[in-house]
Motif scaffolding. Structure first.
Motif, PDB file in Angstrom:
ATOM      1  N   ARG A  35    -120.272  10.064 -57.121  1.00 43.45           N
ATOM      2  CA  ARG A  35    -122.079   9.841 -57.201  1.00 43.45           C
ATOM      3  C   ARG A  35    -122.448  10.790 -58.181  1.00 43.45           C
ATOM      4  O   ARG A  35    -123.423  10.403 -59.072  1.00 43.45           O
ATOM      5  CB  ARG A  35    -122.722   9.964 -55.797  1.00 43.45           C
ATOM      6  CG  ARG A  35    -122.537   8.847 -55.102  1.00 43.45           C
ATOM      7  CD  ARG A  35    -123.112   7.573 -55.422  1.00 43.45           C
ATOM      8  NE  ARG A  35    -124.401   7.202 -55.217  1.00 43.45           N
ATOM      9  CZ  ARG A  35    -125.162   6.375 -56.009  1.00 43.45           C
ATOM     10  NH1 ARG A  35    -124.798   5.878 -56.840  1.00 43.45           N
ATOM     11  NH2 ARG A  35    -126.413   6.317 -55.560  1.00 43.45           N
ATOM     12  N   ASN A  36    -122.019  11.873 -58.261  1.00 42.06           N
ATOM     13  CA  ASN A  36    -122.279  13.114 -59.134  1.00 42.06           C
ATOM     14  C   ASN A  36    -122.140  12.614 -60.808  1.00 42.06           C
ATOM     15  O   ASN A  36    -122.929  12.599 -61.579  1.00 42.06           O
ATOM     16  CB  ASN A  36    -121.748  14.333 -59.121  1.00 42.06           C
ATOM     17  CG  ASN A  36    -122.332  15.058 -57.956  1.00 42.06           C
ATOM     18  OD1 ASN A  36    -122.044  16.090 -57.715  1.00 42.06           O
ATOM     19  ND2 ASN A  36    -123.157  14.647 -57.335  1.00 42.06           N
ATOM     20  N   TRP A  37    -121.077  11.813 -60.854  1.00 47.12           N
ATOM     21  CA  TRP A  37    -120.586  11.173 -62.093  1.00 47.12           C
ATOM     22  C   TRP A  37    -121.689  10.272 -62.792  1.00 47.12           C
ATOM     23  O   TRP A  37    -121.788  10.003 -63.947  1.00 47.12           O
ATOM     24  CB  TRP A  37    -119.186  10.982 -62.107  1.00 47.12           C
ATOM     25  CG  TRP A  37    -118.244  11.828 -62.450  1.00 47.12           C
ATOM     26  CD1 TRP A  37    -118.226  13.087 -62.787  1.00 47.12           C
ATOM     27  CD2 TRP A  37    -116.956  11.778 -61.684  1.00 47.12           C
ATOM     28  NE1 TRP A  37    -117.131  13.814 -62.782  1.00 47.12           N
ATOM     29  CE2 TRP A  37    -116.293  12.980 -62.308  1.00 47.12           C
ATOM     30  CE3 TRP A  37    -116.001  10.682 -61.209  1.00 47.12           C
ATOM     31  CZ2 TRP A  37    -114.637  13.461 -61.795  1.00 47.12           C
ATOM     32  CZ3 TRP A  37    -114.751  10.994 -61.036  1.00 47.12           C
ATOM     33  CH2 TRP A  37    -114.115  12.473 -61.372  1.00 47.12           C
ATOM     34  N   GLU A  38    -122.393   9.651 -61.703  1.00 48.16           N
ATOM     35  CA  GLU A  38    -123.565   8.865 -62.116  1.00 48.16           C
ATOM     36  C   GLU A  38    -124.690   9.608 -62.037  1.00 48.16           C
ATOM     37  O   GLU A  38    -125.690   8.834 -61.826  1.00 48.16           O
ATOM     38  CB  GLU A  38    -123.537   7.552 -60.857  1.00 48.16           C
ATOM     39  CG  GLU A  38    -122.264   7.083 -60.923  1.00 48.16           C
ATOM     40  CD  GLU A  38    -122.207   5.798 -59.703  1.00 48.16           C
ATOM     41  OE1 GLU A  38    -122.689   6.192 -58.424  1.00 48.16           O
ATOM     42  OE2 GLU A  38    -121.304   4.983 -59.527  1.00 48.16           O
ATOM     43  N   GLN A  39    -125.048  10.570 -62.044  1.00 47.79           N
ATOM     44  CA  GLN A  39    -126.050  11.511 -62.236  1.00 47.79           C
ATOM     45  C   GLN A  39    -126.965  11.362 -60.780  1.00 47.79           C
ATOM     46  O   GLN A  39    -128.109  11.320 -60.818  1.00 47.79           O
ATOM     47  CB  GLN A  39    -126.944  11.066 -63.175  1.00 47.79           C
ATOM     48  CG  GLN A  39    -126.225  10.760 -64.541  1.00 47.79           C
ATOM     49  CD  GLN A  39    -125.670  12.076 -64.968  1.00 47.79           C
ATOM     50  OE1 GLN A  39    -125.807  13.156 -64.820  1.00 47.79           O
ATOM     51  NE2 GLN A  39    -124.286  11.755 -65.736  1.00 47.79           N
ATOM     52  N   LYS A  40    -126.020  11.174 -59.563  1.00 51.08           N
ATOM     53  CA  LYS A  40    -126.963  11.152 -58.419  1.00 51.08           C
ATOM     54  C   LYS A  40    -126.404  12.146 -57.466  1.00 51.08           C
ATOM     55  O   LYS A  40    -125.241  12.608 -57.566  1.00 51.08           O
ATOM     56  CB  LYS A  40    -126.484   9.658 -57.663  1.00 51.08           C
ATOM     57  CG  LYS A  40    -126.952   8.474 -58.565  1.00 51.08           C
ATOM     58  CD  LYS A  40    -128.235   8.084 -58.531  1.00 51.08           C
ATOM     59  CE  LYS A  40    -128.454   6.982 -59.306  1.00 51.08           C
ATOM     60  NZ  LYS A  40    -130.007   6.468 -59.487  1.00 51.08           N
ATOM     61  N   ARG A  41    -127.306  12.686 -56.555  1.00 51.51           N
ATOM     62  CA  ARG A  41    -126.951  13.403 -55.482  1.00 51.51           C
ATOM     63  C   ARG A  41    -127.230  12.785 -54.229  1.00 51.51           C
ATOM     64  O   ARG A  41    -128.418  12.840 -53.645  1.00 51.51           O
ATOM     65  CB  ARG A  41    -127.805  14.624 -55.700  1.00 51.51           C
ATOM     66  CG  ARG A  41    -127.713  15.649 -56.937  1.00 51.51           C
ATOM     67  CD  ARG A  41    -128.511  16.620 -57.008  1.00 51.51           C
ATOM     68  NE  ARG A  41    -128.318  17.541 -58.106  1.00 51.51           N
ATOM     69  CZ  ARG A  41    -128.679  18.694 -58.466  1.00 51.51           C
ATOM     70  NH1 ARG A  41    -129.718  19.101 -57.700  1.00 51.51           N
ATOM     71  NH2 ARG A  41    -128.347  19.615 -59.534  1.00 51.51           N
ATOM     72  N   PRO A  42    -125.808  12.343 -53.555  1.00 52.05           N
ATOM     73  CA  PRO A  42    -126.189  11.749 -52.270  1.00 52.05           C
ATOM     74  C   PRO A  42    -126.533  12.556 -51.161  1.00 52.05           C
ATOM     75  O   PRO A  42    -126.276  13.779 -51.161  1.00 52.05           O
ATOM     76  CB  PRO A  42    -124.918  10.893 -51.981  1.00 52.05           C
ATOM     77  CG  PRO A  42    -123.772  12.102 -52.781  1.00 52.05           C
ATOM     78  CD  PRO A  42    -124.629  12.503 -54.081  1.00 52.05           C
ATOM     79  N   GLY A  43    -127.267  11.924 -50.184  1.00 50.25           N
ATOM     80  CA  GLY A  43    -127.763  12.660 -48.970  1.00 50.25           C
ATOM     81  C   GLY A  43    -126.721  12.524 -47.937  1.00 50.25           C
ATOM     82  O   GLY A  43    -125.769  11.557 -47.994  1.00 50.25           O
ATOM     83  N   VAL A  44    -127.131  13.033 -46.722  1.00 56.39           N
ATOM     84  CA  VAL A  44    -126.070  12.946 -45.552  1.00 56.39           C
ATOM     85  C   VAL A  44    -125.833  11.401 -45.125  1.00 56.39           C
ATOM     86  O   VAL A  44    -124.746  10.963 -45.044  1.00 56.39           O
ATOM     87  CB  VAL A  44    -126.682  13.610 -44.289  1.00 56.39           C
ATOM     88  CG1 VAL A  44    -125.799  13.341 -42.933  1.00 56.39           C
ATOM     89  CG2 VAL A  44    -126.649  15.209 -44.803  1.00 56.39           C
ATOM     90  N   GLY A  45    -126.825  10.829 -45.305  1.00 57.72           N
ATOM     91  CA  GLY A  45    -126.849   9.333 -44.751  1.00 57.72           C
ATOM     92  C   GLY A  45    -125.926   8.439 -45.590  1.00 57.72           C
ATOM     93  O   GLY A  45    -125.288   7.824 -45.119  1.00 57.72           O
ATOM     94  N   GLU A  46    -126.351   8.364 -46.652  1.00 56.63           N
ATOM     95  CA  GLU A  46    -125.363   7.840 -48.003  1.00 56.63           C
ATOM     96  C   GLU A  46    -124.219   8.048 -47.798  1.00 56.63           C
ATOM     97  O   GLU A  46    -123.054   7.414 -47.725  1.00 56.63           O
ATOM     98  CB  GLU A  46    -125.977   8.023 -49.277  1.00 56.63           C
ATOM     99  CG  GLU A  46    -125.287   6.968 -50.261  1.00 56.63           C
ATOM    100  CD  GLU A  46    -125.793   7.479 -51.673  1.00 56.63           C
ATOM    101  OE1 GLU A  46    -126.819   8.440 -51.994  1.00 56.63           O
ATOM    102  OE2 GLU A  46    -125.301   6.881 -52.426  1.00 56.63           O
ATOM    103  N   VAL A  47    -123.622   9.479 -47.692  1.00 61.89           N
ATOM    104  CA  VAL A  47    -122.355   9.844 -47.611  1.00 61.89           C
ATOM    105  C   VAL A  47    -121.773   9.176 -46.283  1.00 61.89           C
ATOM    106  O   VAL A  47    -120.582   8.794 -46.309  1.00 61.89           O
ATOM    107  CB  VAL A  47    -122.158  11.532 -47.547  1.00 61.89           C
ATOM    108  CG1 VAL A  47    -120.670  11.884 -47.260  1.00 61.89           C
ATOM    109  CG2 VAL A  47    -122.793  12.070 -48.929  1.00 61.89           C
ATOM    110  N   ALA A  48    -122.353   9.383 -45.179  1.00 63.59           N
ATOM    111  CA  ALA A  48    -121.838   9.124 -43.930  1.00 63.59           C
ATOM    112  C   ALA A  48    -121.358   7.517 -43.936  1.00 63.59           C
ATOM    113  O   ALA A  48    -120.282   7.286 -43.487  1.00 63.59           O
ATOM    114  CB  ALA A  48    -122.695   9.418 -42.861  1.00 63.59           C
TER     115      ALA A  48
END
Ligand code: FES
Ligand code: FES
Lengths: 145, 145
Positions: free
Chosen positions: B19-32
């Motif tokens: 996700r970081n490579w897509e310029q995003k910072r995922p949160g807990v919900g998305e990761v889980a």
DNA sequence: TTATAAAAGGATATAAATATCTTTTTATAA
DNA sequence: TTATAAAAAGATATTTATATCCTTTTATAA
């Protein structure tokens, strides 16, 4: 890593084999002392192994644990299988629900080599071979300190 | 075998990297959701990883998880070390209190080869290398079914 | 035939790993 | 400055692995 119970089981069987070669049938107490495991817990483990016919037991006075004729070439795999199942030989090292050659996780190629190496050991090594290396003095069953 | 927590941690970090490579910072919900782990438990794991500086986190609106500059070449070993310690790289496969080349257990010679093979993987493979193999389409982060 | 030694079986207890829930802190957007 | 979104922190719950204890069954020796 194998579970503590599996490790106890393997060491217990090796000790029983060594004693059998000396025409002895050790009991729970002797086995537990030798493998440095709690006695009651060792009893449960030996019970499991006997129930699954990995070795034999005799109740009553003069009883104890021993290997019968058809139990001589017991492999580590057999012991692991009875004690904790064989997930460790199949599981994906990355934690995916299954391991699949054609749809691999990013660890697959390298992990499979290691996992299969362990499988090979488990399928090849027998309780009597391990015991023999101890009898010959090439390896030890426990640490002095 | 690695613990479930360690597996979650590794997959979580890989997803965060992607996700970081897509310029995003995922949160807990998305990761889980992505790693198919319980959300609250995932939160605890991410907290541990952030506390040990394996990756970074930002609180508040627009926050989430991400890798900083000096966190790019994180190895599997680093993750395993933080999550469950490094017993698996040192332990005697036969269950003795320590592993010792000069006073080996009967499994030592063969077991050490496998254990060291795994250590080599852990020390060599990085979160970003694993992530890259997924980005390229050579491997997957989860199973469709 | 009885007393004893031993494993088997069953019920509980403890510890560790996994999981959930609630409150607090922090950052941002409105 | 306030409302909101997000992670951190803390407390608790559940499950699994490890461990203990008590009773029953079985074999043998006296
Ligand atoms: S798919 Fe992960 S180890 Fe095979
Ligand atoms: S002594 Fe057992 S693996 Fe080294």
């Amino acid at each position: 890593m194998l579970s503590k119970s599996t490790e106890y089981a393997i060491r217990a069987l090796v000790f029983i084999q060594l004693r059998n070669w000396e025409q002895k049938r050790p009991g729970v107490g002797e086995v537990a002392r030798e493998i440095e495991a709690p006695e009651a817990y060792t009893a449960k483990i030996l019970q499991t192994l006997a129930k699954h016919k990995l070795m034999d037991s005799a109740k009553g006075r003069g009883g104890g644990f021993f290997f019968g004729e058809n139990q001589s070439s017991l492999t580590l795999y057999d012991v692991i299988h009875v004690m904790e199942g064989d997930a460790c030989f199949h599981k994906c090292g990355f934690g995916l629900k299954s391991c699949n050659d054609h749809n691999p996780c990013p660890l697959h190629d390298k992990y499979v080599v290691v996992r299969d190496g362990f499988f090979e050991i488990a399928k090849t090594e027998t309780i009597s071979a391990l015991s023999d290396s101890i009898r010959r003095g090439d390896a030890v069953l426990n640490r002095i300190v």
